[in-house]
Design an enzyme around this catalytic site. Structure first.
Site, short mmCIF file in Angstrom:
data_model
loop_
_atom_site.label_atom_id
_atom_site.label_comp_id
_atom_site.label_asym_id
_atom_site.label_seq_id
_atom_site.Cartn_x
_atom_site.Cartn_y
_atom_site.Cartn_z
N LYS A 102 6.35 83.34 -52.19
CA LYS A 102 6.26 84.36 -51.14
C LYS A 102 7.58 84.45 -50.38
CE LYS A 102 3.18 85.60 -47.25
NZ LYS A 102 2.03 85.14 -46.43
N SER A 112 -1.75 88.34 -45.89
CA SER A 112 -0.39 88.83 -46.09
C SER A 112 0.26 88.36 -47.39
CB SER A 112 0.50 88.38 -44.92
OG SER A 112 0.64 86.97 -44.93
N SER A 128 -4.31 84.49 -44.95
CA SER A 128 -3.33 85.20 -45.77
C SER A 128 -3.20 84.73 -47.21
CB SER A 128 -1.95 85.14 -45.11
OG SER A 128 -1.90 86.03 -44.04
#
Lengths: 95, 482
Positions: B75, B150, B174
Site C-alpha cells: 500500500k 482505504s 481499511s
C-alpha cells in the site's frame, strides 16, 4: 452545537487551511452533520470512566543517549521542495 | 490458483524462476490495471534485481523464508526506500522516502520481492478508495462499484491476481472492509504487534499494518515475518508471531454472535452469508452462541472524533518545508502554509482535519475529544468482557454490498456509517480478520472474526479450517485466473 460561519473560519485558521467563500457553506454543513451525529455520545454515562488515549499499557520508553549515525543530510534535503546552500529555504519570518 | 506459500514452494523446488515470476506479475499489472486503477506504480528493474538475488539463494537451497522470491504489493502509505510513496495525495505526489518502513525491511530480509505500490484513499481517509489524487479503484467483480477502502488497491490487486500477497493498513476497517468487498482474506493484527515505523501516520493510536491474500495460510506467513518489537515505534509490543501462539482446535472454540451486529441497517443478503458461516463453524465443532455488544452504536462517532483529532495533529507536519509539495505563489510564511495545505490536500482530508481541529479546540475538547476517549474505554471493556467467555466474535465486515462509485463521495456521512462493524476493533486494539463467506447478486460477502489481543493465530486457524471446508475464497482467484 451550531456551527456558524465564524466557527468554520476559526477552525480553518487553526488547521491552516484556507476557506474560499464558495466552499464555506459546504464545509460548515459537513462539520455540522458530523457533530449532530456525534450527539449520540452524550447518552453514554461516562462518569468515573478513565479516558483511553491509547489501548496499549503505555509506558515511557527510555534508551541510553548514545551517539549513532543519522540520515545523510543530502539525502534528507532531496525531499524538500526548496533548498539553498544545504538548508531549507523558507519565506522571511522576522522583519 | 496459487497462494504466496505455494509460489514459495514452487520457487524453492526450482519449478519456476523468481525473475520470471516477478516479470509475469508486473506484465499482468501493466495489461490489466487500466480498468481497475488498483496499482499506482510497479518497481521494474529494482524488483527484478531483488528477484535475481532471491534466485541465487533458491539455487543453493538457502531460502530465507517460505516466501523467498515471492512477489508482494505494498500500500502506498508504507515507506519504501527509493520507491515513490504518495499516500495517494497531491501533497506527496513526488515523495521518495529515504528509508524503508520496518515491515519492508523485514519483508526484504525474508526475500520477498516488492513489485509495486497500491492505490488507496488519500492518507487512508475513506472507505471506498475513491478519495485519492490518482483516481478511484474499481471493484474486480463489478467495475461500476467501489473496491472498498482505504486499502482498496491492495484488496483489488489480490482479487485480480496482480500479486499473491499485499500489505495494507487498517485504522478503522481499511483492510477488513475492502477484503470483504473484493472477496479476499485480510487481517489487521493486534495494535502493537507490528511496528508502525515508516507507516505514514493517519491516526497513530488506531493505525496498524496487516496483510491481504487469497487464504489465511499466507496471512500467517506474512505476520510471522512482520510481528515483533521495534524500538523505533514506542507502541510496538514484544508480541509472539502467530505460529508461536498456542491455539485450540476448532472443535473447542467458542464463537460469539453479537445480536446488535445483526439488526437494523444490515443488508439481508450479507446477514444470510455471515450466518451461514456461523453454521459452517458449528458443523466443524465450534460452539456458536449469541452475545450482546450494545456499545456498537457509539463506535462510529467515537471513532471519527478520535481518528480526526489525531489526523489533524499528525497532518500538521505537511507545511511545505521538509518534504512534499509547496504552493507556487504565496505572500508570507503563514500564507505559504495555508496555500500549500489547501492545494495539497483533497476534500475528505480537509474535512477530517477540520473536524479534528474543532474537537481539540479549547472549549470543545472535553465535550467531544475527551468524551470520545471515555466512550472508547467503555467499548474496549465491553469487547474484553465478551472475549472472557468466547475465543472470538463473528460478525459482518460491512453492513452493505460494495456501493456504486460516486455514492459515498456525495454523502460522506453515509460512508462513515458503513464502518459500523469495523471501527470498534481499532478502538479496542484487537485483531480482526475478514474472509469471503458467500456471494450476493454476483458480489462477494465477507465475514469478520475478532479475537483477543495477541491471539491472531486463533483467527487464522479458524479461517484456515473454514477455507478447507468451503471454496468462497478460491472463486475470486479462479475468476482472475491466478
Amino acid at each position: 452545537m451550531k456551527i456558524d460561519d465564524e466557527m468554520i473560519d476559526y477552525v480553518s485558521a487553526l488547521a491552516k487551511l484556507s476557506l474560499p467563500d464558495d466552499e464555506r457553506e459546504k464545509a460548515r454543513q459537513d462539520l455540522q452533520s458530523v457533530l449532530e451525529y456525534a450527539q449520540v455520545l452524550s447518552e453514554v454515562d461516562t462518569g468515573g470512566v478513565e479516558p483511553s488515549s491509547h489501548v496499549a499499557e503505555a509506558v515511557n520508553v527510555f534508551r541510553e543517549d548514545e551517539i549513532m549515525p543519522s540520515f545523510d543530510k543530502r539525502e534528507i534535503l532531496k525531499s524538500a521542495p526548496r533548498v539553498k546552500d544545504g538548508q531549507y529555504l523558507v519565506p522571511k519570518t522576522v522583519e | 490458483m496459487k497462494t504466496a506459500l505455494e509460489y514459495g514452494r514452487l520457487l524453492a523446488e526450482r519449478q519456476i524462476g523468481a525473475r520470471e515470476l516477478a516479470q509475469s506479475f508486473m506484465d499482468k499489472i501493466s495489461s490489466g490495471n487500466g480498468k481497475y486503477n488498483a496499482v499506482l506504480r510497479t518497481c521494474g528493474e529494482s524488483a527484478l534485481s531483488a528477484a535475481d538475488e532471491a534466485q541465487k539463494r533458491l539455487d543453493v537451497g538457502a531460502a530465507l523464508s517460505p516466501i523467498d522470491g515471492v512477489p508482494v504489493l505494498v500500500k502506498d502509505n508504507i515507506s519504501t526506500k527509493g520507491i515513490k510513496t504518495t499516500c495517494a495525495s497531491k501533497m506527496l505526489a513526488d515523495y521518495v522516502p529515504p528509508y524503508d518502513a520496518a515491515v519492508i525491511e523485514k519483508l526484504r530480509n525474508a526475500g520477498a520481492v516488492i513489485i509495486g505500490k497500491t492505490n488507496m484513499d488519500e492518507f487512508a481517509m475513506g472507505s471506498t478508495s475513491e478519495t485519492g489524487y490518482f483516481g478511484a479503484v474499481s471493484n474486480p467483480w463489478d467495475a461500476s462499484r467501489v473496491a472498498g477502502g482505504s486499502s482498496g488497491g491492495s484488496a483489488a490487486s489480490v482479487a485480480l491476481g496482480f500479486a499473491p500477497l499485499a500489505l495494507g493498513s487498517d485504522t478503522g476497517g481499511s483492510i477488513r472492509q475492502p477484503a470483504s468487498y473484493c472477496g479476499v482474506t485480510g487481517i489487521k493484527p493486534t495494535y502493537g504487534a507490528v511496528s508502525r515505523y515508516g507507516l505514514i501516520a493517519y491516526a497513530s493510536s488506531l493505525d496498524q499494518i496487516g496483510a491481504l491474500s487469497i487464504g489465511a495460510g499466507d496471512l500467517r506467513a506474512a505476520l510471522d515475518i512482520m510481528t515483533g518489537i521495534d524500538k523505533r515505534d514506542m507502541t510496538s509490543a514484544d508480541a509472539l508471531k502467530p505460529s508461536a501462539q498456542k491455539v485450540k482446535p476448532i472443535g473447542e472454540m467458542r464463537v460469539a454472535l453479537p445480536k446488535e451486529y445483526f439488526g437494523e441497517g444490515l443488508d439481508d443478503g450479507v446477514a444470510k452469508c455471515v450466518l451461514s458461516a456461523a453454521k459452517e463453524l458449528e458443523k466443524m465443532g465450534a460452539k456458536v452462541s449469541e452475545c450482546s455488544l450494545s456499545s456498537v452504536r457509539y463506535a462510529v462517532p467515537a471513532y471519527y472524533i478520535i481518528a480526526c483529532a489525531e489526523a489533524s495533529s499528525n497532518l500538521s507536519r505537511y507545511d511545505g518545508i521538509k518534504y512534499g509539495m509547496r504552493a507556487e505563489k504565496y505572500e508570507d510564511l503563514s500564507d505559504m502554509y495555508e496555500k500549500t495545505r489547501s492545494e495539497g490536500f483533497g476534500a475528505e482530508v480537509k474535512r477530517r482535519i477540520r473536524l479534528g481541529a474543532f474537537a481539540l479546540s479549547s472549549g470543545y475538547y472535553d465535550a467531544y475529544y475527551l468524551k470520545a476517549l471515555k466512550v472508547r474505554s467503555i467499548i474496549k471493556q465491553a469487547f474484553y468482557k465478551v472475549l472472557e467467555d468466547y475465543d472470538m466474535i463473528l460478525c459482518p465486515a460491512s453492513p452493505v454490498l460494495p456501493p456504486e462509485k460516486g455514492e459515498s463521495l456525495a454523502d460522506p456521512m453515509q460512508m462513515y456509517l458503513s464502518d459500523i462493524y469495523t471501527v470498534s476493533v481499532n478502538l479496542a486494539g484487537l485483531p480482526g480478520l475478514t474472509m469471503p463467506c458467500g456471494f450476493c447478486g454476483g458480489l462477494p460477502v465477507g465475514c469478520q472474526l475478532i479475537g483477543r489481543a495477541f491471539e491472531e493465530n486463533a483467527l487464522l486457524t479458524a479461517a484456515e479450517e473454514y477455507q478447507k471446508a468451503t471454496d468462497f475464497h478460491l472463486r475470486a482467484a479462479k475468476e482472475a485466473g491466478l
